[in-house]
Write a protein that holds these residues in place. Structure first.
Motif, PDB file in Angstrom:
ATOM      1  N   ILE A  40       0.690  -1.140  -0.202  1.00  0.00           N
ATOM      2  CA  ILE A  40       0.126  -0.072  -0.195  1.00  0.00           C
ATOM      3  C   ILE A  40       0.967   1.332  -0.118  1.00  0.00           C
ATOM      4  O   ILE A  40       0.535   2.258  -0.777  1.00  0.00           O
ATOM      5  N   ILE A  44       0.738   4.277  -2.584  1.00  0.00           N
ATOM      6  CA  ILE A  44       0.635   5.840  -2.263  1.00  0.00           C
ATOM      7  C   ILE A  44       1.799   6.508  -2.895  1.00  0.00           C
ATOM      8  O   ILE A  44       1.738   7.711  -3.440  1.00  0.00           O
ATOM      9  N   LEU A 102      -2.920   5.918   7.686  1.00  0.00           N
ATOM     10  CA  LEU A 102      -2.986   4.309   7.239  1.00  0.00           C
ATOM     11  C   LEU A 102      -2.560   3.772   8.575  1.00  0.00           C
ATOM     12  O   LEU A 102      -3.455   2.701   9.274  1.00  0.00           O
ATOM     13  N   ILE A 129      -6.228   8.122   1.189  1.00  0.00           N
ATOM     14  CA  ILE A 129      -6.384   6.702   0.571  1.00  0.00           C
ATOM     15  C   ILE A 129      -7.497   6.868  -0.428  1.00  0.00           C
ATOM     16  O   ILE A 129      -8.496   6.881  -0.065  1.00  0.00           O
ATOM     17  N   THR A 133      -5.651   3.212  -4.766  1.00  0.00           N
ATOM     18  CA  THR A 133      -4.790   2.697  -3.966  1.00  0.00           C
ATOM     19  C   THR A 133      -5.357   1.690  -3.228  1.00  0.00           C
ATOM     20  O   THR A 133      -4.655   0.397  -3.195  1.00  0.00           O
TER      21      THR A 133
END
Ligand code: SF4
Length: 223
Positions: A40, A44, A102, A129, A133
């Motif tokens: 992740i 990003i 996150l 987010i 993503t």
């Protein structure tokens, strides 16, 4: 091509055209250690920059906090520390805040085990987010059959004439998914091949329609 839909025609041709030249190392998510948070975070970092810079930023961050990435280590480093480490990826303050949000909101166990669409909702509720993503993570890490739409893919689909310029992310995603097999491996090939097509042939500024395998059915060429 008989009765298959236009999205499927486009995707099949583009996969066939690019599959032999796909290099996974050109995509930031394939340059991580492969743990869930790394996948992740790399996604990003790849927003609004090229994958080379995203990979450099990821590697610097990974050196500072260690891998596999853990929420506690990212929170300990904080927004400023993360921003310094990922500077090369651009928009580093915004991205650093998204990474901290996150790390504050989702556990590794949830990333690994939460029912995919519940996890999607949870990820989308994290400031910073977005759909792409969340969907890249679900497809690439969880192998869930969902189709992430990035800016190259949107541009190709608009030019080809299967979605409209103002269509929402969700509308485009569902249009594409409606015509493709619910097979994560196929969707991954489709996603990566279309990105490659957008980078090398259907480029933003000067599309190379003369070299494109779908020129005979593309609406942009017809008008
Ligand atoms: S024919 Fe041109 S505009 Fe259409 S998909 Fe190919 S490169 Fe893009």
């Amino acid at each position: 091509m008989g009765s298959i839909g236009r999205v499927r025609q486009l995707v099949e041709s583009v996969i066939e055209f690019h599959i032999g030249e796909l290099k996974l190392e050109e995509f930031a998510v394939f340059n991580t250690r492969g743990d869930p948070l790394s996948v992740i975070v790399a996604t990003i970092l790849s927003q609004n920059t090229n994958d080379k810079n995203a990979v450099r930023a990821y590697k610097t961050l990974a050196e500072v906090v260690g891998t596999p990435l853990k929420p506690e280590a990212l929170l300990a480093l904080g927004v400023e520390g993360i921003a310094r480490a990922i500077r090369v990826s651009g928009m580093h303050q915004v991205k650093a805040r998204a990474i901290v949000n996150l790390a504050n909101s989702v556990t590794i166990q949830e990333l690994e085990e939460l029912e995919p669409m519940s996890l999607r909702s949870k990820l989308l509720s994290v400031p910073g987010i977005g759909y792409k993503t969340a969907d890249v993570f679900l497809l690439m890490y969880r192998r869930y059959p969902i189709f992430p739409v990035d800016t190259h893919i949107r541009r190709i689909l608009v030019r080809y004439g299967v979605v409209r310029p103002g269509d929402s992310y969700e509308r485009i995603r569902l249009t594409v998914e409606g015509e493709l097999p619910r097979d994560p491996e196929y969707l991954m090939r489709a996603h990566l091949s279309l990105i490659r097509h957008g980078r090398t042939v259907c480029k933003a500024l000067r599309p190379r329609c003369g070299d494109c395998p779908v020129a005979s059915t593309c609406l942009k060429v017809a008008v």
